[in-house]
Write a protein that holds these residues in place. Structure first.
Motif, PDB file in Angstrom:
ATOM      1  N   LYS A  28       0.838  -1.208   0.000  1.00 35.63           N
ATOM      2  CA  LYS A  28       0.000   0.000   0.000  1.00 35.63           C
ATOM      3  C   LYS A  28       0.870   1.253   0.000  1.00 35.63           C
ATOM      4  O   LYS A  28       0.583   2.228  -0.699  1.00 35.63           O
ATOM      5  CB  LYS A  28      -0.916   0.001   1.233  1.00 35.63           C
ATOM      6  N   GLU A  30       3.949   1.612  -1.138  1.00 35.17           N
ATOM      7  CA  GLU A  30       4.572   1.789  -2.449  1.00 35.17           C
ATOM      8  C   GLU A  30       3.590   2.375  -3.454  1.00 35.17           C
ATOM      9  O   GLU A  30       3.958   3.224  -4.274  1.00 35.17           O
ATOM     10  CB  GLU A  30       5.118   0.460  -2.959  1.00 35.17           C
ATOM     11  N   ARG A  31       2.333   1.927  -3.390  1.00 32.07           N
ATOM     12  CA  ARG A  31       1.339   2.456  -4.327  1.00 32.07           C
ATOM     13  C   ARG A  31       1.079   3.936  -4.074  1.00 32.07           C
ATOM     14  O   ARG A  31       0.929   4.714  -5.021  1.00 32.07           O
ATOM     15  CB  ARG A  31       0.033   1.653  -4.223  1.00 32.07           C
ATOM     16  N   THR A  33       3.144   6.113  -2.944  1.00 31.61           N
ATOM     17  CA  THR A  33       4.289   6.936  -3.358  1.00 31.61           C
ATOM     18  C   THR A  33       4.281   7.223  -4.859  1.00 31.61           C
ATOM     19  O   THR A  33       5.103   8.031  -5.321  1.00 31.61           O
ATOM     20  CB  THR A  33       5.623   6.250  -2.998  1.00 31.61           C
ATOM     21  N   GLN A  34       3.379   6.605  -5.607  1.00 31.49           N
ATOM     22  CA  GLN A  34       3.311   6.869  -7.046  1.00 31.49           C
ATOM     23  C   GLN A  34       2.723   8.247  -7.341  1.00 31.49           C
ATOM     24  O   GLN A  34       2.871   8.752  -8.459  1.00 31.49           O
ATOM     25  CB  GLN A  34       2.479   5.782  -7.741  1.00 31.49           C
ATOM     26  N   ASN A  35       2.063   8.850  -6.350  1.00 32.06           N
ATOM     27  CA  ASN A  35       1.477  10.179  -6.559  1.00 32.06           C
ATOM     28  C   ASN A  35       1.702  11.018  -5.311  1.00 32.06           C
ATOM     29  O   ASN A  35       0.770  11.344  -4.574  1.00 32.06           O
ATOM     30  CB  ASN A  35      -0.017  10.064  -6.876  1.00 32.06           C
ATOM     31  N   LEU A  36       2.958  11.353  -5.072  1.00 29.57           N
ATOM     32  CA  LEU A  36       3.326  12.047  -3.831  1.00 29.57           C
ATOM     33  C   LEU A  36       2.694  13.424  -3.717  1.00 29.57           C
ATOM     34  O   LEU A  36       2.280  13.830  -2.634  1.00 29.57           O
ATOM     35  CB  LEU A  36       4.850  12.166  -3.743  1.00 29.57           C
TER      36      LEU A  36
END
Length: 251
Positions: A28, A30-31, A33-36
């Motif tokens: 969760k 890592e996912r 962090t795809q749209n910080l």
């Protein structure tokens, strides 16, 4: 202390579900962090809304903030001294200086004071939950990459979370000591150092006690908030090696 066999069994029982849960949590993370940018802005505006009616929020017109540019204009880059008057109100019991409704002040974390006088950092119940969750996520990745860290004993280095209290009765000290105190009984059994050691005031005595308790154990993991603590332990181990060997031999 548990026997080695029982300790291994406990690790299996405790850490197997933890590994499954932590793997899910890290996925969760890592996912997210795809749209910080989106996540950070959501956190920022949630905190602005939570603290709109605080003294700080009113002084900086949080109610008039609807976009990031508003926040940047109303809350310039600041130093601790800018927050100190609000923190002093909190130390006296007026938590609404910085905390909105529903937020609970747990303690004040103290800086070391090596550069100046010690600073008081408010620690809320929500912060403690997020701090622990952050450690869980870090631990999840660490366990995935270094599973052997769970095979031995754990040394957790912490300081006293309740060194003294403010005039309103709020504890002041180290967050690491509070987190150590909050650990469950079974998990604590996997650690070399009892949480009470954190309350030893003299740093040299606290470090010596840590070394005395940890050296006879099969240690696979060391946790500390300050890397310099590890250096200090190594230096103490070198200067006090004969005394440590004698104390361990004498029981």
């Amino acid at each position: 202390m548990f026997s080695p066999v029982l300790r291994r069994l406990l690790r299996t029982l405790i850490f197997r579900p933890y590994r499954i849960w932590s793997h899910h949590q890290f996925g969760k993370f890592e996912r997210v962090t795809q749209n910080l940018r989106r996540v950070q802005q959501a956190v920022l505006f949630r905190r602005i809304a939570m603290n709109r009616e605080t003294s700080f929020g009113r002084d900086h017109n949080f109610a008039g903030i609807s976009k990031y540019e508003d926040f940047r204009a109303r809350v310039p880059v600041t130093t601790y001294e800018d927050y100190e008057p609000y923190i002093n109100h909190m130390k006296a019991g007026r938590t609404d200086a910085l905390l909105g409704a529903g937020q609970k002040l747990v303690m004040f974390a103290l800086t070391s004071g090596t550069q100046s006088v010690r600073k008081f950092i408010p620690v809320t119940e929500e912060y403690v939950q997020e701090f622990r969750r952050g450690w869980f996520i870090w631990g999840a990745k660490a366990c995935q990459d270094h599973y052997g860290m769970l095979h031995g004993s754990i040394v957790q280095l912490a300081s006293d979370w309740d060194e003294f209290r403010t005039e309103a009765g709020t504890p002041c000290g180290s967050v690491s000591g509070l987190i150590a105190k909050m650990q469950g009984t079974l998990v604590r059994r996997l650690y070399c150092i009892p949480s009470e050691v954190a309350r030893i005031k003299d740093a040299a005595a606290r470090h010596y006690t840590t070394m005395r308790l940890a050296i006879p154990r099969d240690v696979s993991f060391l946790s500390t908030a300050n890397p310099s603590t590890v250096v200090n332990l190594a230096r103490l181990g070198d200067t006090e090696k004969e005394r440590l060997v004698r104390d361990i031999a004498d029981g």
